[in-house]
Scaffold this active site. Structure first.
Site, PDB file in Angstrom:
ATOM      1  N   THR A  81     -30.035  23.820 -11.568  1.00 35.07           N
ATOM      2  CA  THR A  81     -29.493  24.113 -10.239  1.00 35.07           C
ATOM      3  C   THR A  81     -29.483  25.613  -9.998  1.00 35.07           C
ATOM      4  OG1 THR A  81     -28.090  22.167 -10.418  1.00 35.07           O
ATOM      5  CG2 THR A  81     -27.468  23.793  -8.747  1.00 35.07           C
TER       6      THR A  81
ATOM      7  N   SER B  39     -34.711  41.992 -13.570  1.00 35.62           N
ATOM      8  CA  SER B  39     -33.353  41.535 -13.853  1.00 35.62           C
ATOM      9  C   SER B  39     -32.356  42.310 -12.993  1.00 35.62           C
ATOM     10  CB  SER B  39     -33.079  41.782 -15.336  1.00 35.62           C
ATOM     11  OG  SER B  39     -31.857  41.244 -15.724  1.00 35.62           O
TER      12      SER B  39
ATOM     13  N   CYS C  94     -30.255  46.855 -25.880  1.00 41.94           N
ATOM     14  CA  CYS C  94     -30.555  45.422 -25.901  1.00 41.94           C
ATOM     15  C   CYS C  94     -30.869  44.984 -27.316  1.00 41.94           C
ATOM     16  CB  CYS C  94     -31.750  45.101 -25.029  1.00 41.94           C
ATOM     17  SG  CYS C  94     -31.804  46.051 -23.568  1.00 41.94           S
TER      18      CYS C  94
HETATM   19  C1  LIG Z   1     -37.634  46.444 -20.697  1.00 40.55           C
HETATM   20  C2  LIG Z   1     -36.628  45.348 -20.825  1.00 40.55           C
HETATM   21  N1  LIG Z   1     -37.034  44.064 -20.867  1.00 40.55           N
HETATM   22  C3  LIG Z   1     -36.171  43.050 -20.983  1.00 40.55           C
HETATM   23  C4  LIG Z   1     -34.816  43.272 -21.062  1.00 40.55           C
HETATM   24  C5  LIG Z   1     -33.879  42.093 -21.152  1.00 40.55           C
HETATM   25  O1  LIG Z   1     -33.276  41.887 -19.902  1.00 40.55           O
HETATM   26  P1  LIG Z   1     -32.098  40.836 -19.654  1.00 40.55           P
HETATM   27  O2  LIG Z   1     -30.857  41.523 -20.106  1.00 40.55           O
HETATM   28  O3  LIG Z   1     -32.108  40.612 -18.171  1.00 40.55           O
HETATM   29  O4  LIG Z   1     -32.414  39.606 -20.401  1.00 40.55           O
HETATM   30  C6  LIG Z   1     -34.336  44.571 -21.039  1.00 40.55           C
HETATM   31  C7  LIG Z   1     -32.895  44.852 -21.203  1.00 40.55           C
HETATM   32  O5  LIG Z   1     -32.486  45.932 -21.473  1.00 40.55           O
HETATM   33  C8  LIG Z   1     -35.257  45.639 -20.897  1.00 40.55           C
HETATM   34  O6  LIG Z   1     -34.865  46.910 -20.836  1.00 40.55           O
END
Ligand SMILES: Cc1ncc(COP(=O)(O)O)c(C=O)c1O
Length: 388
Positions: free
Chosen positions: A244, A203, A333
Site C-alpha cells: 500500500t 531518497s 550510512c
Molecule cells: C549515495 C547513497 N546511496 C544510498 C543511500 C541509502 O539511502 P536510504 O537511507 O534512503 O536507504 C545513501 C544514504 O546515505 C547514500 O548516500
C-alpha cells in the site's frame, strides 16, 4: 548540538511536515481503494505527486516507482534488471566508490554466477577524484553488459560524475545505466531529458523530506527497461513493487523536491560560502589538515561537502572529543562498518589516512553562528587530543 552531517540525513522542513499532515489525519484513504471517494482522493494525490516529481526530473510520470528509500531503490534496480527472466546478458559493471547499497547487491549478483567488473575510480589528485574512471569503464563495457551502475554524486567526497558521458558509453554498447542519485537529487539540477540515464534512485530524507520514502525512476522513455519485482503481494505499482502506498510520505517527498528545486541556486551559493569559511578556519587552527577529494572551488563537488584528514589523530577520536558537533568518520550510512572508508582507500589513501579522515556536510539551515561555534569546539577538541 550543531548538526554538520547533511549527507547522512537532513532535518524535515517544517513546510514539508505541514503539507503531509492532512494526508495522515484527514484524507487518510487507501490509494488503492478506488471504489470510494476517500480512496480516489488519495489515488489522485499520488498521481499528481508522480507528475510533479517527473516534471522536476524530466522523465515520464509512469516511470516513477515509490519505494522506502534509496537502499530499496538500488536493490530493485540492480536485482530487478539482472533477475528479469528475459534478461539475456550476464555482465554487470559498477565502481569501487559506490555506496554499499549498490556494492552489496552487486556482490550478491556475482555469487549468482554473473560476471562483475568493478571499475576503479579516479585517484585523489584527479579533477574527478572518486568518480568512475571513464577509460576503464569504456574498456569494461561489452555486448554482454546488461547494466552499469554509477552514482551521480559521491556521499563521502562529494564528486559529481559526468553522467551524460557515462550514459553515452553505456548506450553505445546497448547496456542500461542506473544511477544512485541519492546525494544529487534536491542538491543539483537532475534532468533525465538532457542526461539520459535509464534508472535513477533517490531518497527524500537527503533533501529535507522524511525518512522511509524514496523513488526509483524506471525508464525515461528512450529504451525498454524490464524489471523483475522484488516485493510481491498486492500488485500495486504495476506489480513492480507491491504494498500500500503512503500518500502522506509521497506528498512529503514531492513537496520537499519542489522546495529544493525552487531554492537550489540560492541555498547552493550560501552553503558554498559557509563551507569556504568553515574550511578556511579549520585550516588556520589545525596545522597539517588536508582536504580529501577535489578542490572546493570545483563545480564538480557538492556544495556542502567537506572531507578532511588530520595529521596525527583518528577521526573517531576527534568526534568523541567534540560530542556537540555531529559529523562523521566516513559514510554514516555504513558507520556500523569499522573498516576505513572504501571510498577514501579507493582514491588511493592509505588505511591510516582514511582513519584520520572525517566528513562534514553543511546544510541549508546551517547558520553562520553554528559554523563559528563548530570551529571553536572542533579546534578546542583537537588541541586537547593531539599528540604532544
Ligand atoms: C549515495 C547513497 N546511496 C544510498 C543511500 C541509502 O539511502 P536510504 O537511507 O534512503 O536507504 C545513501 C544514504 O546515505 C547514500 O548516500
Amino acid at each position: 548540538m550543531i548538526y554538520l552531517d547533511h549527507h547522512a540525513t537532513t532535518p524535515c522542513d517544517q513546510r514539508v511536515v505541514d503539507a503531509m499532515l492532512p494526508w495522515l489525519t484527514q484524507s487518510f484513504g487507501n490509494p488503492h481503494s478506488t471504489s470510494h471517494s476517500a480512496g480516489r482522493v488519495a489515488a489522485d494525490v499520488v498521481a499528481r505527486s508522480a507528475a510533479c516529481v517527473a516534471r522536476h526530473l524530466g522523465c515520464p510520470a509512469e516511470s516513477i516507482l515509490w519505494t522506502s528509500g534509496a537502499t530499496e531503490s538500488n536493490n530493485l534496480a540492480i536485482r530487478g534488471i539482472c533477475g528479469h527472466p528475459r534478461q539475456k546478458r550476464r555482465h554487470l559493471i559498477t565502481c569501487f566508490t559506490e555506496h554499499h547499497a549498490v556494492l552489496d547487491v552487486v556482490a550478491e549478483i556475482e555469487q549468482n554466477g554473473w560476471r562483475v567488473t568493478r571499475v576503479p575510480a579516479y585517484p585523489q589528485d584527479h579533477e574527478l577524484a572518486g568518480c568512475v574512471d571513464l577509460d576503464a569503464l569504456a574498456g569494461a563495457i561489452d555486448e554482454d553488459t546488461a547494466l552499469v551502475s554509477v552514482m551521480w554524486a559521491n556521499n563521502e567526497i562529494g564528486t559529481i560524475s559526468p553522467m551524460q558521458q557515462i550514459a553515452h558509453l553505456c548506450h553505445q554498447a546497448g547496456a542500461l545505466l542506473h544511477s544512485d542519485a541519492t546525494q544529487a537529487v534536491g542538491r543539483l539540477p537532475v534532468d533525465m531529458k538532457s542526461v539520459d540515464v535509464d534508472l535513477l534512485s533517490a531518497s527524500a530524507h537527503k533533501f529535507y523530506g522524511p525518512k522511509g520514502i524514496g523513488i526509483l525512476v524506471v525508464g525515461n522513455g528512450n529504451r525498454r527497461v524490464r524489471l523483475r519485482p522484488q516485493i510481491v503481494g498486492g500488485g500495486q505499482q504495476r506489480n513492480l513493487r507491491s504494498g500500500t502506498l503512503a500518500p502522506a510520505s509521497i506528498v512529503a517527498l514531492t513537496t520537499a523536491l519542489e522546495i529544493a528545486v525552487s531554492e537550489m541556486s540560492e541555498s547552493d551559493a550560501r552553503i558554498r560560502q559557509l563551507r569556504k569559511v568553515f574550511c578556511g578556519k579549520l585550516l588556520e587552527c589545525i596545522e597539517g589538515l588536508v582536504l580529501n577529494g577535489i578542490s572546493l572551488e570545483s563545480p564538480q563537488r557538492l556544495a556542502g561537502n567537506l572531507n578532511v584528514r588530520l595529521p596525527d589523530v583518528e577521526g573517531e577520536s576527534w568526534m568523541a572529543a567534540a560530542p556537540d558537533v555531529c559529523f562523521s568518520s566516513g559514510s554514516a550510512c555504513s558507520s556500523v562498518d569499522a573498516n576505513p572508508s572504501h571510498v577514501l582507500t579507493g582514491i588511493g589513501l592509505t588505511e591510516s589516512e582514511a582513519r584520520r579522515s572525517v566528513r562534514f556536510g553543511i546544510g541549508k539551515f546551517t547558520t553562520d553562528e553554528e559554523i563559528t561555534q563548530a570551529v571553536r569546539l572542533l579546534c578546542d577538541a583537537y588541541r586537547r587530543i593531539k599528540p604532544a
